[in-house]
Design a protein around this motif. Sequence first.
Motif: not given
Length: 345
Positions: A189-190, A278-279, A282, A286-287, A329, A337, A341-342
Motif C-alpha cells: 500500500s502507499p 485512497w490507500d 491504490k 484502482r484510481e 493530489d 502520500r 504511487w503505484q
Amino acid sequence: MTAHETAIVADEKVPTIEIIREFDATPERVFRAHIDPELYRQWVGPRSLTTRILKWEGNTGGAWAFANDRDGEEIAAFYGSFHEVRASERIVWTFTWEGAPDTVALETLTFEGREGGGTRLRVSSVFSDFASRDGMLSSGMDVGVKEGYDKLDELLVHSTGPAQQHMQDAARFTTLVESASPEDWSRPSPVSGWAAIDVVQHLVEWSRGFLAGGAGIEFQTLDVEADPAAAWTQHAADIQAILDDPADRILSNPHTGDMPVDKAIDMFYTADVWMHSWDLAKALGREPDLGQERCAAALEAMRPMEQMLRDSGQYGPAVPVADDASPQDKLMAFIGRDPAWQPNR
C-alpha cells in the motif's frame, strides 16, 4: 445552494426519455438519496404529494413499491424491481404505474462525478412503444421530476450528519474491500510498511479501542487476517449502529476532551475511513476518487494546523506537487502520500 436546470429529452426515433440533472453534492450522497427509502420518500415527486414506501429492497434483485398521496388520499402507486445496484455509480430498475400494468419502463441511472465537485445524474428510460412513452410525458411527469429534484437539492443540504457521512464513506470503503481477491491483501500500500490488509486492520483496531476506552463501548473481537471482508462488514455495521442511535453517549479522551460520541466518530474515525480509501484503492490498483470539492475543503481546514499535525507523527513530510495539481493530489501530498504511487513502484 446553486440552482440547476433539469433537462428532459424525448428522442424522436426511439421511445426513450433522457433526464440530466446536476447536483452540488457528491455521487455517494446523491446515490444514497436514491437507494435509502427514508430519504427517497422525502424528495421524489411533486410538492403537492407525499410518498409512502410500501416495499423497498435496495439491492440487485430486490423489489420496490411506493404510493403517492394527497391530503391522505392515494393518488397513484408504482412498483418495480432493482435489476442492478452498483454503489455510488449506477442503478438499473423497472418502473410500472399500477394504472397501466402492461407498460414497463426500464430505467438506468448513472451518478457521474463532475470535475471540481458535484454530481451529474443521467436517467435513461426505455419504453416498449411510443404511445407508452408519450403517455408518460403527457401525464405531467416533467413537473414531478423537476420539483422532486429541487426537493432533493434541499434535502442534500441538510443530510450531512455523522450517521449519513459514515454510511457514505463506509460504503465506498466496503466496495473496495469486496472487490479484493484473497491474493490482493498482501499487495503493498502507499503507507510505508503496510500491505492492503493493514489498511483494514488499522481502521478496525484503532477505532474499536478508541470507543472502548473513551466511551465504554465494548465490541466483539474481529479477525481481520482470517477474513478481511467479513470483519470489515461487521465493523462498519457496528459503527453505523452507534451513529444511528448515539443515545447521548459521551466520549472522553485526554487529547480531545469530552464530546458526543457521534461527533467524535465523525471527526476522527469517519474522516480516517475517507482518506484511507485512497490507500486501499491504490493498493488494489484502482484510481481513487475522494471528491475534489471535499478534498479542497479538507486541505483548507488542515493547513492552519500543519505544524501540529506534523509534530503528532500522523503524517509524513509533504510531497511536492505541481501548482495545477488536483485538490485530491494536493491533499494526499500534504499528508505525505505520493499521488503518483503505484503498487509496482
